[in-house]
Scaffold this active site. Structure first.
Site, short mmCIF file in Angstrom:
data_model
loop_
_atom_site.label_atom_id
_atom_site.label_comp_id
_atom_site.label_asym_id
_atom_site.label_seq_id
_atom_site.Cartn_x
_atom_site.Cartn_y
_atom_site.Cartn_z
CB ILE A 29 -10.92 -37.30 16.77
CG1 ILE A 29 -12.20 -37.26 15.91
CG2 ILE A 29 -9.69 -37.27 15.87
CD1 ILE A 29 -12.36 -36.00 15.09
CG ASP A 74 -7.51 -28.18 32.26
OD1 ASP A 74 -7.15 -27.71 31.16
OD2 ASP A 74 -8.60 -27.93 32.79
CB SER A 151 -6.66 -27.42 12.57
OG SER A 151 -7.22 -26.20 12.18
CE LYS A 169 -10.22 -27.02 17.21
NZ LYS A 169 -9.44 -28.14 17.79
CB ILE A 198 -15.39 -37.38 12.57
CG1 ILE A 198 -14.28 -36.68 11.76
CG2 ILE A 198 -15.00 -38.82 12.89
CD1 ILE A 198 -13.99 -37.28 10.40
C1 HXC Z 1 -22.37 -20.13 26.06
C2 HXC Z 1 -20.92 -21.16 27.56
C3 HXC Z 1 -21.45 -22.44 27.21
C4 HXC Z 1 -22.50 -22.49 26.22
C5 HXC Z 1 -19.89 -22.70 28.71
N1 HXC Z 1 -19.97 -21.38 28.48
N2 HXC Z 1 -20.78 -23.38 27.94
N3 HXC Z 1 -21.37 -20.03 27.00
N4 HXC Z 1 -22.91 -21.31 25.68
N5 HXC Z 1 -23.05 -23.63 25.83
C6 HXC Z 1 -19.20 -20.34 29.15
C7 HXC Z 1 -19.58 -20.31 30.62
O1 HXC Z 1 -20.79 -19.59 30.84
C8 HXC Z 1 -18.36 -19.60 31.22
O2 HXC Z 1 -18.40 -18.20 31.02
C9 HXC Z 1 -17.22 -20.13 30.37
O3 HXC Z 1 -17.81 -20.60 29.14
C10 HXC Z 1 -16.47 -21.26 31.03
O4 HXC Z 1 -17.41 -22.29 31.32
P1 HXC Z 1 -17.05 -23.49 32.33
O5 HXC Z 1 -18.14 -24.47 32.28
O6 HXC Z 1 -16.62 -22.94 33.63
O7 HXC Z 1 -15.72 -24.07 31.64
P2 HXC Z 1 -15.06 -25.46 31.81
O8 HXC Z 1 -15.61 -26.24 32.98
O9 HXC Z 1 -13.61 -25.24 31.76
O10 HXC Z 1 -15.55 -26.29 30.51
C11 HXC Z 1 -15.05 -26.01 29.24
C12 HXC Z 1 -16.14 -26.12 28.15
C13 HXC Z 1 -16.84 -27.47 28.26
C14 HXC Z 1 -15.48 -25.94 26.81
C15 HXC Z 1 -17.15 -25.02 28.39
O11 HXC Z 1 -17.87 -27.57 27.28
C16 HXC Z 1 -15.91 -28.61 28.13
O12 HXC Z 1 -15.23 -28.96 29.07
N6 HXC Z 1 -15.84 -29.25 26.96
C17 HXC Z 1 -14.93 -30.38 26.72
C18 HXC Z 1 -15.55 -31.35 25.83
C19 HXC Z 1 -15.90 -30.72 24.49
O13 HXC Z 1 -16.25 -29.58 24.40
N7 HXC Z 1 -15.84 -31.54 23.47
C20 HXC Z 1 -16.16 -31.09 22.14
C21 HXC Z 1 -14.94 -30.93 21.44
S1 HXC Z 1 -15.32 -30.81 19.73
P3 HXC Z 1 -18.96 -17.18 32.17
O14 HXC Z 1 -18.85 -15.82 31.53
O15 HXC Z 1 -20.37 -17.59 32.43
O16 HXC Z 1 -18.03 -17.35 33.34
C22 HXC Z 1 -14.23 -29.70 19.16
C23 HXC Z 1 -14.10 -29.68 17.70
C24 HXC Z 1 -14.41 -28.34 17.17
O17 HXC Z 1 -13.64 -28.98 19.86
C25 HXC Z 1 -14.75 -28.41 15.74
C26 HXC Z 1 -15.95 -29.23 15.43
C27 HXC Z 1 -17.21 -28.87 16.17
#
Ligand code: HXC
Length: 286
Positions: A29, A74, A151, A169, A198
């Site tokens: 988005i 970041d 949000s 959010k 979306i």
């Molecule tokens: C449970 C999880 C997990 C999962 C990560 N963690 N994935 N716990 N289930 N599926 C936990 C890990 O075990 C760790 O805790 C902590 O989160 C940090 O994980 P990292 O992988 O080290 O973090 P990082 O590399 O910074 O990655 C951040 C992330 C990742 C959020 C976890 O998914 C990411 O980078 N996402 C970016 C892209 C994204 O998410 N896009 C979607 C956006 S949609 P521990 O305790 O083990 O150390 C959106 C809209 C929301 O946001 C509303 C509509 C859905």
């Protein structure tokens, strides 16, 4: 009528001579919003964590004819954001619109998510939004500009396995209202958009995994998923002089989904009621 090209519907000069900064602008988005802003004349800097993704996005965005810069940053790193925004202002001479859209999400039940998992989403979404606003403040004050936050419906409608996202959010919406209140005296406007389901986004892919997309489509009064361009259109309007008296607003772009509530979908995602017959939640609730 559904969607149309933003630059067919609005003046392609609407934001010419202005500059925008979009966090998480390399995909989803946020990239659609970057396209919208660029299509009506804004110069852009997009930031994100992945160089290759930013480069690909910048190639697409350059087709609109404006200047496009990228920065690997970041949003959890306030210093990196400040450097990126300062660079944008040095190159463009100004900063008028900021989109604080970078977000992280995964599905995890509240009873099993680790404290670090919860904190990670708060850090990316909420702290990252604050870091962006804080780093942009001085420049937005100079331009009497606007900041727009992304949000989600989870901010006001609890949803299974999304306690961390809902908390983050809801915090963003509260931050937005406080900034609108505090920074209005500097001429800075602050608003947020609540996108609904979306089509084609990473968020939708994750939300639809347990149930399928048709469950979502059925729950939307307009009867379809939204398009990223429809969120972008609202973002362009809110970032432009068309919204010069709009601040502190949470604008819902969800086809009406929030009106019907998310209870049924949320229950389907959460799974069946658990526990032994003796401590069945349904029994306990009577
Ligand atoms: C449970 C999880 C997990 C999962 C990560 N963690 N994935 N716990 N289930 N599926 C936990 C890990 O075990 C760790 O805790 C902590 O989160 C940090 O994980 P990292 O992988 O080290 O973090 P990082 O590399 O910074 O990655 C951040 C992330 C990742 C959020 C976890 O998914 C990411 O980078 N996402 C970016 C892209 C994204 O998410 N896009 C979607 C956006 S949609 P521990 O305790 O083990 O150390 C959106 C809209 C929301 O946001 C509303 C509509 C859905």
């Amino acid at each position: 009528m559904t969607t149309g090209r933003i630059d067919d519907l609005l003046s392609p000069e609407l934001l010419s001579g202005t500059a925008a900064f979009v966090t998480g602008g390399g995909s989803g988005i946020n990239l659609a919003i970057a396209h919208g802003l660029a299509s009506v004349g804004a110069d852009l800097m997009i930031c994100g964590r992945t160089r290759s993704r930013l480069d690909a996005a910048a190639d697409e965005l350059s087709a609109h004819g404006g200047r496009v810069l990228t920065a690997v940053a970041d949003v959890r790193d306030a210093e990196a954001l400040t450097v990126a925004i300062t660079t944008a202002v040095e190159r463009f001479g100004r900063l008028d619109s900021v989109i604080a859209g970078a977000a992280g999400n995964f599905f995890a039940p509240a009873e099993t998510i680790s404290p670090n998992g919860f904190r990670t989403v708060i850090d990316i979404d909420l702290l990252g939004s604050f870091n962006t606003a804080r780093a942009a403040f001085e420049h937005l004050r100079n331009s009497r500009g606007s900041i727009l936050f992304l949000s989600a419906g989870q901010a006001y409608l609890p949803f299974a396995n999304q306690s961390h996202v809902g908390a983050a959010k809801a915090g963003i919406d509260n931050l937005m209202a406080n900034l609108a209140f505090e920074w209005g005296r500097f001429g800075i406007r602050a608003n947020s958009i609540v996108p609904g389901p979306i089509r084609g986004t990473e968020g939708m892919r994750r939300l639809a995994q347990p149930t399928g997309e048709e469950v979502w489509t059925d729950a939307v009064p307009l009867g379809r998923l939204g398009e990223a361009a429809e969120v972008a259109a609202m973002a362009v309007v809110l970032s432009s002089p068309l919204a010069s008296y709009v601040t502190g607003a949470r604008v819902v772009v969800d086809g009406g989904l929030g009106l019907s509530g998310l209870g049924a979908i949320s229950r389907a995602v959460a799974g069946p009621v658990s526990g032994t017959p003796g401590d069945d939640r349904r029994t306990a609730a009577r």
